[in-house]
Design an enzyme around this catalytic site. Structure first.
Site, PDB file in Angstrom:
ATOM      1  N   ARG A  32       0.815  -1.218   0.000  1.00 27.46           N
ATOM      2  CA  ARG A  32       0.000   0.000   0.000  1.00 27.46           C
ATOM      3  C   ARG A  32       0.849   1.268   0.000  1.00 27.46           C
ATOM      4  O   ARG A  32       0.430   2.289  -0.544  1.00 27.46           O
ATOM      5  CB  ARG A  32      -0.960  -0.020   1.195  1.00 27.46           C
ATOM      6  CG  ARG A  32      -2.059  -1.049   0.969  1.00 27.46           C
ATOM      7  CD  ARG A  32      -2.924  -1.264   2.168  1.00 27.46           C
ATOM      8  NE  ARG A  32      -4.139  -1.990   1.786  1.00 27.46           N
ATOM      9  CZ  ARG A  32      -5.088  -2.351   2.631  1.00 27.46           C
ATOM     10  NH1 ARG A  32      -4.976  -2.060   3.910  1.00 27.46           N
ATOM     11  NH2 ARG A  32      -6.149  -2.990   2.208  1.00 27.46           N
TER      12      ARG A  32
ATOM     13  N   GLY B 286      -9.869  -9.910  -0.403  1.00 23.61           N
ATOM     14  CA  GLY B 286      -8.706 -10.408   0.335  1.00 23.61           C
ATOM     15  C   GLY B 286      -8.310 -11.814  -0.068  1.00 23.61           C
ATOM     16  O   GLY B 286      -7.158 -12.079  -0.434  1.00 23.61           O
TER      17      GLY B 286
ATOM     18  N   GLY C 227     -12.949  -3.955   1.369  1.00 23.61           N
ATOM     19  CA  GLY C 227     -14.303  -3.432   1.575  1.00 23.61           C
ATOM     20  C   GLY C 227     -14.747  -2.455   0.500  1.00 23.61           C
ATOM     21  O   GLY C 227     -15.876  -2.528   0.020  1.00 23.61           O
TER      22      GLY C 227
HETATM   23  P1  ADP Z   1     -12.867 -12.607  -0.673  1.00 21.40           P
HETATM   24  O1  ADP Z   1     -12.064 -12.398   0.597  1.00 21.40           O
HETATM   25  O2  ADP Z   1     -11.982 -12.671  -1.876  1.00 21.40           O
HETATM   26  O3  ADP Z   1     -13.985 -11.627  -0.817  1.00 21.40           O
HETATM   27  P2  ADP Z   1     -14.491 -14.636   0.572  1.00 21.40           P
HETATM   28  O4  ADP Z   1     -13.967 -14.212   1.913  1.00 21.40           O
HETATM   29  O5  ADP Z   1     -15.897 -14.330   0.259  1.00 21.40           O
HETATM   30  O6  ADP Z   1     -13.535 -14.066  -0.587  1.00 21.40           O
HETATM   31  O7  ADP Z   1     -14.357 -16.213   0.415  1.00 21.40           O
HETATM   32  C1  ADP Z   1     -13.191 -16.937   0.599  1.00 21.40           C
HETATM   33  C2  ADP Z   1     -13.412 -18.188   1.405  1.00 21.40           C
HETATM   34  O8  ADP Z   1     -14.407 -19.025   0.844  1.00 21.40           O
HETATM   35  C3  ADP Z   1     -12.140 -18.986   1.458  1.00 21.40           C
HETATM   36  O9  ADP Z   1     -11.690 -19.055   2.794  1.00 21.40           O
HETATM   37  C4  ADP Z   1     -12.554 -20.368   0.911  1.00 21.40           C
HETATM   38  O10 ADP Z   1     -11.953 -21.434   1.614  1.00 21.40           O
HETATM   39  C5  ADP Z   1     -14.050 -20.362   1.142  1.00 21.40           C
HETATM   40  N1  ADP Z   1     -14.720 -21.330   0.266  1.00 21.40           N
HETATM   41  C6  ADP Z   1     -14.712 -21.353  -1.071  1.00 21.40           C
HETATM   42  N2  ADP Z   1     -15.408 -22.426  -1.538  1.00 21.40           N
HETATM   43  C7  ADP Z   1     -15.857 -23.095  -0.459  1.00 21.40           C
HETATM   44  C8  ADP Z   1     -16.649 -24.278  -0.285  1.00 21.40           C
HETATM   45  N3  ADP Z   1     -17.088 -24.989  -1.326  1.00 21.40           N
HETATM   46  N4  ADP Z   1     -16.913 -24.658   0.972  1.00 21.40           N
HETATM   47  C9  ADP Z   1     -16.450 -23.954   2.025  1.00 21.40           C
HETATM   48  N5  ADP Z   1     -15.729 -22.822   1.923  1.00 21.40           N
HETATM   49  C10 ADP Z   1     -15.422 -22.387   0.707  1.00 21.40           C
END
Ligand code: ADP
Ligand code: MG
Length: 403
Positions: A42, A361, A384
């Site tokens: 950053r 993230g 966010g």
């Molecule tokens: P970002 O931080 O990019 O916005 P999210 O926090 O929404 O993404 O999602 C990421 C999480 O989703 C990861 O920790 C991943 O392990 C989990 N995840 C993805 N697919 C599955 C699944 N089929 N079952 C359980 N958890 C999942």
């Protein structure tokens, strides 16, 4: 972008900035371990803005928040913890001032020479910051001649240092802010069609607003991750022991109806990777059709056949927006579909047939894991703010910069 003043407009708006005081909002909310910054991404993002202002002779006062001190001074949350890292990245000395306004800042400005850089204290030590109190914004503004916002990642907050100041001083978007806005506008506001969106991650509930916004905007909505399970269940598939928000089935069906009317194709996996326990390479892991998931099995990734079909979809598209991994990518082999699709998107981008923008993230971590990040057109680390932009919200810090 034409509606924002940028650093290129400084001279025509203000004349020479030599000797003028820039209040520059940056993102110094950096990951730390045992008192040291572990990732200076950053700072590097805002270094061109800081150095350009300094080299033009402005006295640059850096403004940022750090952690959540809730309106009180806290010895462990002083933004000065980042001072060494900032000096390292800039290759310049930076003076630390333990205030954001008032006589101490005024005196410091008097000591600074043209082109010198100072860092003011954590804006969130004062309750007026998060309250966006106009008096507090005026208290900061008093010592500045103009305001530059280079912290897109904080632009979803209407705080004094991210929004209030823009109403009190001539305001400009910094280079990092400008490139983030340009990338996001290219991807969703004025994209080349067809547009695909990948939305994955754990839960539908955390991304409902994103899904609702995207179905009206994109040609292909690719749903993966845990949230695909909720959509599959809504279509009558038995998802066994998978993570699934059964109470959101109606919502999922409504989103698919809206998509249908809007001419947006929703892609759900037809094969999936399942296991009876969630661990690295469990003996029970297998790939099956979505209709063959056993009661004690969890869907942890979308299948290789589905991932390949999605790759073919991307080959027909010109623009891709991606938030959320397709599977539980932190644990092998449930990273396979995310890695495969990320590499396809990266290759199409490198060839010049796809504009690819990603954020979130875990998404950034997943794309790094796939070795695909360097070839994406733009990767947002804004968390966010990126998600709120994907929801179609107006970000107050951005709106306040509009001329
Ligand atoms: P970002 O931080 O990019 O916005 P999210 O926090 O929404 O993404 O999602 C990421 C999480 O989703 C990861 O920790 C991943 O392990 C989990 N995840 C993805 N697919 C599955 C699944 N089929 N079952 C359980 N958890 C999942
Ligand atoms: Mg996450």
């Amino acid at each position: 972008m034409s509606s924002f003043r940028t650093l290129d407009d400084l001279e025509s708006e203000l004349g020479s900035v030599a000797g003028k005081v820039a209040l520059l909002r940056v993102d110094l909310n950096l990951p730390m371990h045992e008192g040291s910054v572990t990732d200076a991404t950053r700072i590097r993002a805002s270094a061109p803005t800081i150095l350009e202002l300094a080299d033009a002779g402005a006295k640059v006062l850096l403004l940022a928040h750090f952690g959540r001190p809730k309106g009180q001074r806290s010895s462990t949350l002083s933004v000065s913890m980042t001072l060494d890292a900032v000096e390292d990245v800039l290759g310049r000395e930076v003076m630390f001032v333990p205030e954001v306004g008032g006589p101490v800042v005024a005196q410091s400005v008097g000591i600074l020479g043209n082109g010198d850089i100072a860092m003011l204290e954590n804006t969130r030590f004062w309750p007026g910051e998060e309250a966006n109190d106009p008096e507090f914004a005026a208290f900061i503004a008093e010592n500045g001649d103009f305001y530059v916002n280079d912290a897109f990642s904080a632009a979803h907050r209407a705080h004094a240092s991210t929004e209030g100041l823009a109403h009190l001083l001539p305001s400009f978007a910094g280079h990092a802010m400008e490139s983030e806005l340009k990338a996001l506008e290219t991807a969703l506001d004025r994209p080349e069609k067809p547009v695909a969106a990948v939305v994955g991650g754990a839960k539908v509930s955390s991304k409902l607003a994103v899904l609702e916004h995207l179905v009206g905007k994109v040609d292909h909505l690719i749903i993966g991750g845990g949230m695909a399970n909720t959509f599959l269940a809504a279509r009558g598939v038995d998802v066994g022991a998978s993570l699934c928000e059964h109470d959101l089935r109606d919502t999922a069906n409504r989103i698919m109806d809206v998509a249908d009317h809007a001419g947006c194709t929703v892609h759900l996996p037809y094969d999936v990777v399942v296991a009876t326990e969630f661990a690295a390479n469990p003996p029970s892991v297998r790939t099956c059709n979505v209709h063959e998931v056993a009661r004690n099995e969890m869907i942890l990734d979308i299948g290789a056949a589905a991932a390949e079909t999605l790759g073919d979809v991307l080959k027909t598209c010109r623009t891709l927006v991606w938030n959320g991994p397709l599977g539980a990518f932190e644990t092998e082999p449930f990273d396979a579909a995310t890695v495969a699709l990320a590499r396809t998107a990266a290759a199409l981008t490198a060839e010049g047939s796809l504009v690819s923008v990603a954020g979130g993230g875990d998404t950034v971590a997943a794309l790094n894991h796939a070795g695909a990040s360097d070839d994406f057109t733009y990767i947002s680390t804004a968390g966010g703010a990126f998600l709120e932009w994907m929801e179609g919200k107006t970000l107050p810090g951005v709106a306040a910069l509009r001329t």
